[in-house]
Write an enzyme that holds these catalytic residues in place. Structure first.
Site, PDB file in Angstrom:
ATOM      1  N   HIS A   1      -2.376 -12.562   1.625  1.00  0.00           N
ATOM      2  CA  HIS A   1      -2.168 -12.639   3.089  1.00  0.00           C
ATOM      3  C   HIS A   1      -2.982 -13.730   3.787  1.00  0.00           C
ATOM      4  CE1 HIS A   1      -5.803 -10.289   2.942  1.00  0.00           C
ATOM      5  NE2 HIS A   1      -5.231  -9.101   2.912  1.00  0.00           N
TER       6      HIS A   1
ATOM      7  N   HIS B   1      -8.421 -10.418  -1.467  1.00  0.00           N
ATOM      8  CA  HIS B   1      -8.453 -10.228  -0.019  1.00  0.00           C
ATOM      9  C   HIS B   1      -9.690 -10.970   0.464  1.00  0.00           C
ATOM     10  CE1 HIS B   1      -8.407  -7.700   3.773  1.00  0.00           C
ATOM     11  NE2 HIS B   1      -9.674  -8.060   3.730  1.00  0.00           N
TER      12      HIS B   1
ATOM     13  N   HIS C   1       0.856  -1.182   0.000  1.00  0.00           N
ATOM     14  CA  HIS C   1       0.000   0.000   0.000  1.00  0.00           C
ATOM     15  C   HIS C   1       0.896   1.238   0.000  1.00  0.00           C
ATOM     16  CE1 HIS C   1      -3.709  -2.287   0.905  1.00  0.00           C
ATOM     17  NE2 HIS C   1      -2.859  -3.092   1.537  1.00  0.00           N
ATOM     18  N   LEU C   2       0.946   1.917  -1.139  1.00  0.00           N
ATOM     19  CA  LEU C   2       1.790   3.106  -1.253  1.00  0.00           C
ATOM     20  C   LEU C   2       1.044   4.391  -0.898  1.00  0.00           C
ATOM     21  CD1 LEU C   2       3.884   2.320  -4.450  1.00  0.00           C
ATOM     22  CD2 LEU C   2       4.596   2.216  -2.057  1.00  0.00           C
ATOM     23  N   ARG C   3      -0.275   4.307  -0.718  1.00  0.00           N
ATOM     24  CA  ARG C   3      -1.107   5.435  -0.232  1.00  0.00           C
ATOM     25  C   ARG C   3      -1.097   6.647  -1.158  1.00  0.00           C
ATOM     26  NH1 ARG C   3      -3.536   1.944   3.074  1.00  0.00           N
ATOM     27  NH2 ARG C   3      -2.440   1.528   5.033  1.00  0.00           N
TER      28      ARG C   3
ATOM     29  N   GLY D   1      -3.212  -2.564  10.080  1.00  0.00           N
ATOM     30  CA  GLY D   1      -2.063  -2.476   9.187  1.00  0.00           C
ATOM     31  C   GLY D   1      -0.714  -2.497   9.865  1.00  0.00           C
TER      32      GLY D   1
ATOM     33  N   ASP E   1       2.165  -7.003   2.566  1.00  0.00           N
ATOM     34  CA  ASP E   1       0.978  -6.213   2.899  1.00  0.00           C
ATOM     35  C   ASP E   1       1.407  -4.946   3.647  1.00  0.00           C
ATOM     36  OD1 ASP E   1      -1.617  -5.329   3.160  1.00  0.00           O
ATOM     37  OD2 ASP E   1      -2.196  -6.784   4.697  1.00  0.00           O
TER      38      ASP E   1
END
Length: 425
Positions: A232, A179, A62-64, A324, A305
């Site tokens: 995951h 997911h 997750h690079l946001r 997270g 993740d």
């Protein structure tokens, strides 16, 4: 530019090389591999005592960016990846706005080439806005190079809609990254449903929340023929179902994160938001099943993740903290410490699960191998370095990890991406 790596212990999953060799890089390709090569180079790296492996490919990051860049952005996430030996990473689409169009995928790819030291593959959402109501532009995003679609952070609960998305993904030649979480069964849970949750007075999440959707998604993949990658995985039954799917010859792969094969709920001593992740840490029996699945090659991939959050979002009760954990800078050390050094995996299996298998899932034929003609994505790894993880040294904006102070063995010495040195210890 010519780079010569001397006397490194080469681990190549493609041709099963496992020996001390020299590696010559010219521009962005591996041009030659051999013993005691006496060639001139612009840069010589002495790698005696170190492993030389294909650069890691993290399928789950997750690079946001865009929308939540106070947590992470392409530049900081890229720096963290390079430090962790990751040369290619797949960015999940739960950004703001959600990455659900061809134009958004193209935008991230274009910006990443300028802002990020490693390759970013932007994944596309399954549905518009991840609302689960209307399909996103799957065909257009595939044309933009998304390689896979994912509703990561949630499951598409409408099975008919999801099946249609799988059919389109199959036609477009891309994968579905799942997911697995039945949102109707979460019921406000924040950690694994067990005695530890009860003792802390926290609502639990049962294994069936994951397992029900794993079973559904495998059956849908069987019907549609799409390549399904289960993200995951955290339960014993997930491992068992993936094993059965493989025995039936279905195009199904599974991923495990380091926090799920290292920690169990027994490691949660108090109500600490840094232990809150989705799926949650499970029982010791689940941890052992995940490790056995990795050892037997039922589970194909180790991914992080990587999910950065601000300190304000994590340093609170698990009831209020965001889900997270960060992982780009710790995954290689945790994998080596807990799996390779303890004899669960071989070094070759580590390279397979962190590089070769992810490359095959994404269809990246020029990555995942230390062999002539391949892209010069390499990591030089010191297996003898012992230290404690220190979150204050992270290059990621996110410091949210329960591994702060955790003793590990193994450290990335150098990362080369596309023939360029992007990190050096």
């Amino acid at each position: 530019m010519k780079i010569l790596i001397k006397n490194g212990h080469v681990i190549d999953p493609l041709f099963k090389k496992d020996e001390v060799l020299d590696v010559l890089i010219e521009d962005n390709k591996i041009s030659k591999i051999g013993k005691n090569m006496g060639v001139e180079a612009d840069k010589v790296i002495e790698a005696a005592g170190y492993y030389v492996m294909p650069g890691f490919i993290d399928l789950h990051v997750h690079l946001r960016d865009p929308g939540f860049t106070y947590k992470e952005d392409l530049s900081s996430g890229g720096a963290a990846a390079a430090r962790g030996g990751v040369t290619t990473m797949c960015a999940m689409p739960n950004t703001k706005p959600v990455t659900d169009t061809k134009e958004m995928v193209e935008d991230v790819h274009q910006r990443a080439q300028k802002e990020c030291p490693v390759q970013v593959i932007q994944l596309g959402a399954v549905t518009k806005g991840q609302a689960g109501v209307e399909l996103a532009d799957i065909k257009g995003m595939a044309e933009a190079g998304c390689h896979a679609i994912s509703e990561d952070g949630k499951s598409v609960m409408n099975a008919s809609l999801y099946r249609e998305a799988m059919k389109i993904a199959k036609e477009a030649g891309i994968s579905v990254f799942a997911h697995c979480e039945d949102i109707t069964m979460v019921e406000g849970g924040v950690m694994n449903a067990d005695e530890k949750a009860r003792s802390l007075g926290l609502p639990g999440i049962t294994n069936s929340v994951e397992d029900v959707i794993v079973a559904r998604d495998i059956l849908l993949a069987k019907e549609t023929g799409v390549r399904l990658h289960l993200c995951h995985c955290s339960t014993k039954d997930s491992v068992d179902m993936i094993r059965l799917a493989k025995e039936e010859g279905l195009p199904v792969t599974g991923e495990v994160c380091p926090h799920h094969f290292v920690l169990s709920t027994d490691d949660i001593r108090q109500d600490d938001g840094n232990y809150k992740m989705n799926p949650p840490l499970r029982s010791k029996a689940d941890v052992e099943a995940l490790k056995a699945g990795l050892q037997a090659d039922v589970m194909d991939v180790i991914a992080t993740d990587h999910a950065p959050h601000s300190a304000e979002e994590k340093n609170k009760s698990m009831k209020e903290a965001y889900f997270g954990i960060v992982g780009l800078e710790t995954s290689a050390a945790l994998t080596y410490t807990e799996l390779v050094d303890k004899g669960v995996l071989t070094m070759m299996q580590m390279a397979e699960k962190m590089s070769y298998n992810p490359a095959r899932i994404l269809g990246l034929e020029d990555k995942g191998s230390v062999s002539e003609g391949m892209c010069a994505d390499l990591v030089i790894f010191d297996p003898n370095k012992e230290y404690k993880i220190d979150k204050n040294t992270f290059l990621s904006k996110g410091k949210n990890t329960p591994f702060d102070g955790y003793p590990v063995k193994g450290e990335v010495v150098c990362t080369i991406a596309g023939g360029r040195i992007v990190y050096s210890r």
